[in-house]
Design a protein around this motif. Sequence first.
Motif, PDB file in Angstrom:
ATOM      1  N   TYR A   1     -13.679  -0.336  -3.335  1.00 45.69           N
ATOM      2  CA  TYR A   1     -14.125  -1.420  -4.208  1.00 45.69           C
ATOM      3  C   TYR A   1     -14.021  -2.782  -3.521  1.00 45.69           C
ATOM      4  O   TYR A   1     -14.769  -3.699  -3.850  1.00 45.69           O
ATOM      5  CB  TYR A   1     -13.304  -1.424  -5.498  1.00 45.69           C
ATOM      6  CG  TYR A   1     -13.914  -0.598  -6.608  1.00 45.69           C
ATOM      7  CD1 TYR A   1     -14.959  -1.084  -7.379  1.00 45.69           C
ATOM      8  CD2 TYR A   1     -13.448   0.675  -6.885  1.00 45.69           C
ATOM      9  CE1 TYR A   1     -15.523  -0.333  -8.388  1.00 45.69           C
ATOM     10  CE2 TYR A   1     -14.002   1.445  -7.899  1.00 45.69           C
ATOM     11  CZ  TYR A   1     -15.036   0.925  -8.652  1.00 45.69           C
ATOM     12  OH  TYR A   1     -15.595   1.665  -9.657  1.00 45.69           O
ATOM     13  N   ALA A   2     -13.090  -2.925  -2.594  1.00 43.49           N
ATOM     14  CA  ALA A   2     -12.915  -4.203  -1.890  1.00 43.49           C
ATOM     15  C   ALA A   2     -13.670  -4.215  -0.567  1.00 43.49           C
ATOM     16  O   ALA A   2     -13.304  -4.959   0.342  1.00 43.49           O
ATOM     17  CB  ALA A   2     -11.433  -4.477  -1.656  1.00 43.49           C
TER      18      ALA A   2
ATOM     19  N   ILE B   1       0.842  -1.206   0.000  1.00 41.76           N
ATOM     20  CA  ILE B   1       0.000   0.000   0.000  1.00 41.76           C
ATOM     21  C   ILE B   1       0.872   1.249   0.000  1.00 41.76           C
ATOM     22  O   ILE B   1       0.572   2.234  -0.687  1.00 41.76           O
ATOM     23  CB  ILE B   1      -0.958  -0.030   1.202  1.00 41.76           C
ATOM     24  CG1 ILE B   1      -1.947  -1.189   1.055  1.00 41.76           C
ATOM     25  CG2 ILE B   1      -1.699   1.292   1.335  1.00 41.76           C
ATOM     26  CD1 ILE B   1      -2.870  -1.362   2.230  1.00 41.76           C
ATOM     27  N   ALA B   2       1.970   1.226   0.757  1.00 39.15           N
ATOM     28  CA  ALA B   2       2.887   2.373   0.732  1.00 39.15           C
ATOM     29  C   ALA B   2       3.486   2.566  -0.659  1.00 39.15           C
ATOM     30  O   ALA B   2       3.610   3.696  -1.154  1.00 39.15           O
ATOM     31  CB  ALA B   2       3.989   2.169   1.774  1.00 39.15           C
TER      32      ALA B   2
ATOM     33  N   GLU C   1       1.020   6.433  -6.959  1.00 35.60           N
ATOM     34  CA  GLU C   1       0.002   7.442  -7.254  1.00 35.60           C
ATOM     35  C   GLU C   1       0.619   8.838  -7.360  1.00 35.60           C
ATOM     36  O   GLU C   1       0.230   9.629  -8.234  1.00 35.60           O
ATOM     37  CB  GLU C   1      -1.084   7.423  -6.171  1.00 35.60           C
ATOM     38  CG  GLU C   1      -2.040   6.260  -6.289  1.00 35.60           C
ATOM     39  CD  GLU C   1      -3.232   6.401  -5.362  1.00 35.60           C
ATOM     40  OE1 GLU C   1      -4.342   5.998  -5.735  1.00 35.60           O
ATOM     41  OE2 GLU C   1      -3.046   6.933  -4.246  1.00 35.60           O
ATOM     42  N   GLU C   2       1.557   9.124  -6.478  1.00 41.29           N
ATOM     43  CA  GLU C   2       2.231  10.419  -6.576  1.00 41.29           C
ATOM     44  C   GLU C   2       3.008  10.527  -7.886  1.00 41.29           C
ATOM     45  O   GLU C   2       2.987  11.574  -8.555  1.00 41.29           O
ATOM     46  CB  GLU C   2       3.172  10.592  -5.382  1.00 41.29           C
ATOM     47  CG  GLU C   2       2.458  10.654  -4.035  1.00 41.29           C
ATOM     48  CD  GLU C   2       3.435  10.700  -2.873  1.00 41.29           C
ATOM     49  OE1 GLU C   2       4.657  10.686  -3.144  1.00 41.29           O
ATOM     50  OE2 GLU C   2       2.980  10.744  -1.708  1.00 41.29           O
ATOM     51  N   PHE C   3       3.674   9.451  -8.271  1.00 36.48           N
ATOM     52  CA  PHE C   3       4.389   9.441  -9.545  1.00 36.48           C
ATOM     53  C   PHE C   3       3.418   9.614 -10.711  1.00 36.48           C
ATOM     54  O   PHE C   3       3.690  10.365 -11.665  1.00 36.48           O
ATOM     55  CB  PHE C   3       5.161   8.129  -9.676  1.00 36.48           C
ATOM     56  CG  PHE C   3       5.726   7.883 -11.049  1.00 36.48           C
ATOM     57  CD1 PHE C   3       6.871   8.544 -11.484  1.00 36.48           C
ATOM     58  CD2 PHE C   3       5.112   6.988 -11.917  1.00 36.48           C
ATOM     59  CE1 PHE C   3       7.387   8.322 -12.744  1.00 36.48           C
ATOM     60  CE2 PHE C   3       5.617   6.762 -13.175  1.00 36.48           C
ATOM     61  CZ  PHE C   3       6.761   7.429 -13.592  1.00 36.48           C
ATOM     62  N   ALA C   4       2.263   8.933 -10.650  1.00 39.66           N
ATOM     63  CA  ALA C   4       1.277   9.035 -11.729  1.00 39.66           C
ATOM     64  C   ALA C   4       0.708  10.444 -11.823  1.00 39.66           C
ATOM     65  O   ALA C   4       0.474  10.960 -12.933  1.00 39.66           O
ATOM     66  CB  ALA C   4       0.155   8.018 -11.500  1.00 39.66           C
ATOM     67  N   ALA C   5       0.457  11.077 -10.683  1.00 40.16           N
ATOM     68  CA  ALA C   5      -0.075  12.446 -10.714  1.00 40.16           C
ATOM     69  C   ALA C   5       0.935  13.404 -11.359  1.00 40.16           C
ATOM     70  O   ALA C   5       0.560  14.266 -12.169  1.00 40.16           O
ATOM     71  CB  ALA C   5      -0.411  12.896  -9.295  1.00 40.16           C
ATOM     72  N   SER C   6       2.211  13.258 -11.022  1.00 42.44           N
ATOM     73  CA  SER C   6       3.239  14.114 -11.633  1.00 42.44           C
ATOM     74  C   SER C   6       3.374  13.817 -13.121  1.00 42.44           C
ATOM     75  O   SER C   6       3.517  14.738 -13.938  1.00 42.44           O
ATOM     76  CB  SER C   6       4.578  13.892 -10.926  1.00 42.44           C
ATOM     77  OG  SER C   6       4.494  14.207  -9.550  1.00 42.44           O
TER      78      SER C   6
ATOM     79  N   LEU D   1      -9.615  -0.315   7.762  1.00 40.34           N
ATOM     80  CA  LEU D   1     -10.552   0.502   6.990  1.00 40.34           C
ATOM     81  C   LEU D   1      -9.807   1.565   6.198  1.00 40.34           C
ATOM     82  O   LEU D   1     -10.115   1.810   5.013  1.00 40.34           O
ATOM     83  CB  LEU D   1     -11.577   1.136   7.931  1.00 40.34           C
ATOM     84  CG  LEU D   1     -12.585   2.105   7.298  1.00 40.34           C
ATOM     85  CD1 LEU D   1     -13.399   1.402   6.218  1.00 40.34           C
ATOM     86  CD2 LEU D   1     -13.508   2.688   8.367  1.00 40.34           C
ATOM     87  N   VAL D   2      -8.823   2.187   6.831  1.00 39.14           N
ATOM     88  CA  VAL D   2      -8.009   3.183   6.119  1.00 39.14           C
ATOM     89  C   VAL D   2      -7.253   2.537   4.971  1.00 39.14           C
ATOM     90  O   VAL D   2      -7.159   3.094   3.865  1.00 39.14           O
ATOM     91  CB  VAL D   2      -7.044   3.864   7.104  1.00 39.14           C
ATOM     92  CG1 VAL D   2      -6.090   4.794   6.366  1.00 39.14           C
ATOM     93  CG2 VAL D   2      -7.822   4.643   8.163  1.00 39.14           C
ATOM     94  N   ARG D   3      -6.721   1.325   5.204  1.00 41.37           N
ATOM     95  CA  ARG D   3      -5.995   0.631   4.135  1.00 41.37           C
ATOM     96  C   ARG D   3      -6.907   0.320   2.961  1.00 41.37           C
ATOM     97  O   ARG D   3      -6.510   0.477   1.794  1.00 41.37           O
ATOM     98  CB  ARG D   3      -5.375  -0.658   4.679  1.00 41.37           C
ATOM     99  CG  ARG D   3      -4.140  -0.446   5.527  1.00 41.37           C
ATOM    100  CD  ARG D   3      -3.402  -1.763   5.740  1.00 41.37           C
ATOM    101  NE  ARG D   3      -4.176  -2.701   6.525  1.00 41.37           N
ATOM    102  CZ  ARG D   3      -4.118  -2.804   7.846  1.00 41.37           C
ATOM    103  NH1 ARG D   3      -3.339  -1.993   8.537  1.00 41.37           N
ATOM    104  NH2 ARG D   3      -4.834  -3.695   8.487  1.00 41.37           N
ATOM    105  N   CYS D   4      -8.115  -0.115   3.246  1.00 40.83           N
ATOM    106  CA  CYS D   4      -9.044  -0.453   2.167  1.00 40.83           C
ATOM    107  C   CYS D   4      -9.367   0.777   1.325  1.00 40.83           C
ATOM    108  O   CYS D   4      -9.390   0.709   0.087  1.00 40.83           O
ATOM    109  CB  CYS D   4     -10.322  -1.061   2.751  1.00 40.83           C
ATOM    110  SG  CYS D   4     -11.568  -1.495   1.512  1.00 40.83           S
ATOM    111  N   MET D   5      -9.622   1.898   1.972  1.00 42.03           N
ATOM    112  CA  MET D   5      -9.951   3.114   1.230  1.00 42.03           C
ATOM    113  C   MET D   5      -8.735   3.633   0.464  1.00 42.03           C
ATOM    114  O   MET D   5      -8.876   4.184  -0.636  1.00 42.03           O
ATOM    115  CB  MET D   5     -10.472   4.179   2.185  1.00 42.03           C
ATOM    116  CG  MET D   5     -11.778   3.808   2.879  1.00 42.03           C
ATOM    117  SD  MET D   5     -13.125   3.490   1.724  1.00 42.03           S
ATOM    118  CE  MET D   5     -13.300   5.103   0.976  1.00 42.03           C
ATOM    119  N   SER D   6      -7.548   3.469   1.010  1.00 43.34           N
ATOM    120  CA  SER D   6      -6.353   3.963   0.337  1.00 43.34           C
ATOM    121  C   SER D   6      -5.961   3.094  -0.846  1.00 43.34           C
ATOM    122  O   SER D   6      -5.493   3.597  -1.867  1.00 43.34           O
ATOM    123  CB  SER D   6      -5.181   4.037   1.327  1.00 43.34           C
ATOM    124  OG  SER D   6      -5.469   4.897   2.405  1.00 43.34           O
TER     125      SER D   6
END
Length: 847
Positions: A474-475, A329-330, A336-341, A464-469
């Motif tokens: 969806y899971a 997840i990390a 995601e940060e790489f994809a946004a850039s 719960l935080v892991r699932c949302m992140s």
Amino acid sequence: MTSTSASALVQELDDAPDVLTWLNDTLTPQDNHVPLASLESLLADLLTATDLSAITTSAALERTIDEVSRSAPRLTYDLHFMRDGALTLHSALATVTARIPAGTGTSAALDRLQTLDTAKRRMEAVRDVLREAESWSSLEAEVTALLAERVYDKAAERLNEASRSMPVFAGTPEYEPRRALMVSLQNQLEAALSSALVGAINSGDRALCRNFYGIFSNIQRESEFRNYYFGSRRAALVASWQSEVLEDTELSVPAVPRQTFSAFWATFCASFLAVLNAERTSIPAIFPDPQITLSTFITSTLSILQPSCPQRLASLFNTIGSSALKDIIAIYKTTEEFAASTDKIMEKIQFSAIPTDSTLDGPLPPKHTRRRSMRMSMSWRSNSATNFSRAQQSTLNDVLDWDQALFQAFLDFQVDYGTLERRLLSDDLSSASTLTPNKNPSTDPARLLRERAVDVFGAAEESLVRCMSFTYGYAAPGLMFALDSSLASFVDSWTQSLTANLSAPSGAPAESGDDLADLDYSPQDWSNIQLILHLLASTRAVLDRLGTFEGKLRAALVQIATAFRLAQHEGGVYTPGATKGAGLLLAQSSLNSAALHDLLSSAESQPPVPLLTTTRTSIASLARALQSSLQHTLLSPLHTHLSSYASLALWAVPGDPKSMRTTGDLHVPVFSLSPSDIVQRVAEGLLNLPRLFEVYADDDALGFSLNTLPNVDEAYLSGLSEHMHAQSSELGHNRRPSLILPPKPVVLSPEAVAAAWLSSLGHSILSHLTSSVLPKIRTLSIAGAAQLSSDLGYLSNIVRALNVEYEELDRWKEYVGMNDEEGSRVVGEKLPGDQVLVLVAKMRGWT
């Protein structure tokens, strides 16, 4: 008269024989009776219309005069031009007529002209083919000479011209040799250019690279050029990926220090992003489709990595176990940060493409210029780049699949999130489950349960935080299963441990008050009572925490459901994440299932449906086990008294107690029997129970989960009105906690709580008596039956004082009190299946 247009008015004047007639027809109505005032009004309207018509006609006449004045000077020229044309046509016709033999008709002449035209076109086609054949005969020599002279542009153009004639030879024996020759010459050209191309790419000479791209395009080898270019640009990235030995993905232990995959991935993404930023200015200067080229560069770089990114992610579980999910997840968030850039670079690069008339040397071939024009010409004609068509941008985004290739490595782990989270929770909660009282005898179990509950629900909130992140909801079905099963396993482990160890000696025995010193409880019993009450309070605290967590869980599900509805309202699907491609992977995966939508619908239903039902059932089982243990402790003196009741000798005493025969044969009647000593002690113990509950009346633990009390009388509990109904909702019944906050505890009166417990205790002791004690009596004489009937009647009166009605006790009393004649008759009349009657009949000898 109605208003008419100027043209209509003029037409009416033309049709009338004279003006007076037209006036009379216009002003005179059909009935010929018109007042003078009305006639004057009609005349005024007619004058106005006539004036307007005169003005309009005058203007039209002036326009016509102007047009005639402008056209008159040109009329003479037009007439002369027509005359010259007619003379020329006459001369041509005369010449053609002279060539046509006499007697030939017009149709025959036209047929001959068509034949001549067909012959001309076919001869031209033959000429073109012959020219192509002639060019192929000298193709190899020309291209070889051009390559020797290093005139690569002309060699590429020559090969391009020859390639356009290849379809002419399709289906002929000449096709394969010519195709082989074409491929050979293209290979020679590519080999001649390769070293220079690599040097130009490495030196960053954009003009030369662009010229080389045009050459490769002419010989239909754009893909090979991209391979050269991409291979040079990604060489450092690929080398760092392959040479890095990671701590948590390789099992071997090298001598050099190693870093984790998460840390290396962050460094790798930063290096990759630096390369992409550099290519943001280089690629538009070389390629006509910079966005597609950059997207292809990203996907080709990711696909060439060995070992691949999914393989290294999977190896995390082999080296560090279930906790690898946290690392993945990390890594996903870093991605995601790489994809946004990268997405911002993609957005910028679409405005960085140079126009087709750039000052760079080496213009692109015509077909590639056309491709460039289709994508960027409109934005370069305008002053603002924002004129880029939305439809074009949408189509382009569909082609750019770099983000899907980037996030594809995580999709399998997202699909299996429920299983992975279940394993992680099992490992995280194993410490909370192992720190149970049987493994920590010196620790207060009630306090330990509260502490472990804090850790457990903290881990649940992290999941719960892991699932949302990681899956953006969806899971959610997999998360629900993982949470429910893990929390239930934690509670069940405590239930098993407490059930097996509640009778163990306590570290600090509790002392009873002076007013309870006369009760038949040992110090261990008092200690157990205190311990169980504390454990019941801790169980209630666990249930409260579960309600709070369920509120957070329900709020997250409602948020996800709202996002799905908004996406559907806009005509699309819910595509969360850093880029649209990452969201599409989730939306198109098996996670977007009917189970997910059913769960989201249930989360929004009113009244709310239960979420973690298995956990609530486990908590109810824990409460029931503690209540059963408390009842066993409270009733232990009574059980001790009743342990020898079935083996009393008085059950077999002969004679009839209702009469006593003396020596003089006198009959002395006996009107009643006193209860036995054991029954009297049991009755005293039952009557002392209210005193015990008066002492513990202020303890709220007794009022927790009354509906799970053993042998509880449901009819009696229903009489506790809505308080009992609200209390039962805490354990998974119809009524549920509110959307966000846990339900407020319902405070029952101490009298109601004590009454419920006394009813349960009364039913429990009577159940023990009728199911475990009385069936062990082997025989009953008449005197023994009379004594047992007296005992049961006395005990029945005592339990009625505690508001306990027990049907089976009444049946025992009824059957035991029958004489032999009545008993034999009842045995014959009763249907089989009455076990009490069967037992009594066997004791009395009726069967």
